[in-house]
Design an enzyme around this catalytic site. Structure first.
Site, PDB file in Angstrom:
ATOM      1  N   LYS A  36      -3.219  14.918   2.513  1.00 22.76           N
ATOM      2  CA  LYS A  36      -2.279  14.065   1.769  1.00 22.76           C
ATOM      3  C   LYS A  36      -2.156  14.610   0.347  1.00 22.76           C
ATOM      4  O   LYS A  36      -3.164  14.797  -0.343  1.00 22.76           O
ATOM      5  CB  LYS A  36      -2.819  12.633   1.762  1.00 22.76           C
ATOM      6  CG  LYS A  36      -1.774  11.563   1.524  1.00 22.76           C
ATOM      7  CD  LYS A  36      -2.409  10.191   1.698  1.00 22.76           C
ATOM      8  CE  LYS A  36      -1.415   9.080   1.555  1.00 22.76           C
ATOM      9  NZ  LYS A  36      -2.076   7.756   1.554  1.00 22.76           N
TER      10      LYS A  36
HETATM   11  O1  G3P Z   1      -1.939   4.540   0.884  1.00 25.51           O
HETATM   12  C1  G3P Z   1      -0.893   4.359   0.002  1.00 25.51           C
HETATM   13  C2  G3P Z   1      -0.315   2.965  -0.074  1.00 25.51           C
HETATM   14  O2  G3P Z   1      -0.216   2.395   1.190  1.00 25.51           O
HETATM   15  C3  G3P Z   1      -0.924   2.086  -1.113  1.00 25.51           C
HETATM   16  O3  G3P Z   1      -0.575   0.733  -0.962  1.00 25.51           O
HETATM   17  O4  G3P Z   1      -0.845  -1.665  -1.540  1.00 25.51           O
HETATM   18  O5  G3P Z   1      -1.997   0.074  -2.937  1.00 25.51           O
HETATM   19  O6  G3P Z   1       0.468  -0.214  -3.036  1.00 25.51           O
HETATM   20  P1  G3P Z   1      -0.749  -0.309  -2.176  1.00 25.51           P
END
Ligand code: G3P
Length: 220
Positions: free
Chosen positions: A89
């Site tokens: 990633k």
């Molecule tokens: O893994 C990346 C993403 O899904 C992060 O989500 O909830 O931290 O904005 P969030």
């Protein structure tokens, strides 16, 4: 539609599997930092433990924390060497795009993360990313409709038959998942609590309680 789970927690991965809602895993440095891992060796071991839970066609995105191009390559190659199910990633930066190009040539799978615009998704696809991760919830947080970004990316990828898959990320609600399904994204990556919200409905609970009550009132 594929369901990935956005977590580095082994118990949550197993829970998603038992619900039949697991086609892959995505992690990020914040998620990794929540687990009982305290050095690089333990982190690598943790990724291997996740990989061992996955079936043949499933994978886990493991994110680089380097920002320098050479360091990204070195870190990504190390991550990819841990297990064949690792997808590297990489953040959407200039060095990140060059690294994606490099890994494409080396046939190492990549997931380009922190996508917040259609242009970024276009660049990632041109560089050869296997997946892009547009962040819905974080766009909604700043009063931009994250779903409209997903629609635009889908439209452009369809126009030019890009092979890059949309892995909708930063999912915060069951509605995000349903709308992504309507748009036709390849996958969503969701925290386990949103998956539970998806299967819940108050009328189901009320209806079930009434069935049991009626039955027990009559049948002794
Ligand atoms: O893994 C990346 C993403 O899904 C992060 O989500 O909830 O931290 O904005 P969030």
């Amino acid at each position: 539609m594929k369901f990935f789970i956005d977590t580095a927690n082994l118990k949550e991965i197993d829970e998603a599997r038992s619900l039949g809602m697991l086609n892959g895993v995505t992690t990020n440095p914040s998620l990794i930092s929540k687990e009982s891992v305290y050095n690089q060796k333990e982190i690598y071991q943790h990724y291997i433990s996740i990989c061992k839970r996955l079936k043949n066609d499933e994978n886990v995105s493991a994110e680089v924390i380097s920002s320098d191009y050479t360091d990204m390559i070195q870190e990504g190659e190390k991550l990819a060497s841990l297990h064949p199910k690792i997808v590297v990633k990489i953040p959407m930066t200039k060095n990140g795009v060059m690294a994606i190009k490099y890994f494409f040539r080396k046939k190492i799978k990549t997931n380009c993360t922190l996508i917040f615009s259609t242009g970024q998704a276009l660049v990632a696809a041109k560089a050869g990313a296997d997946y892009v991760s547009p962040f819905l919830g974080r766009l909604d947080d700043v009063s931009y409709n994250g779903l409209s970004l997903i629609k635009e990316i889908k439209n452009i990828y369809d126009n030019y038959y890009f092979k890059t898959k949309i892995l909708a990320a930063s999912i915060r609600s069951p509605l995000h998942i349903v709308e992504c399904a309507k748009i036709g994204v390849y996958a969503v990556t969701s925290p386990i609590n949103v998956i539970y919200s998806l299967l819940n409905h108050p009328l189901t609970n009320i209806g079930l309680a009434r069935f049991i009550k009626d039955f027990k009132n009559k049948i002794k």
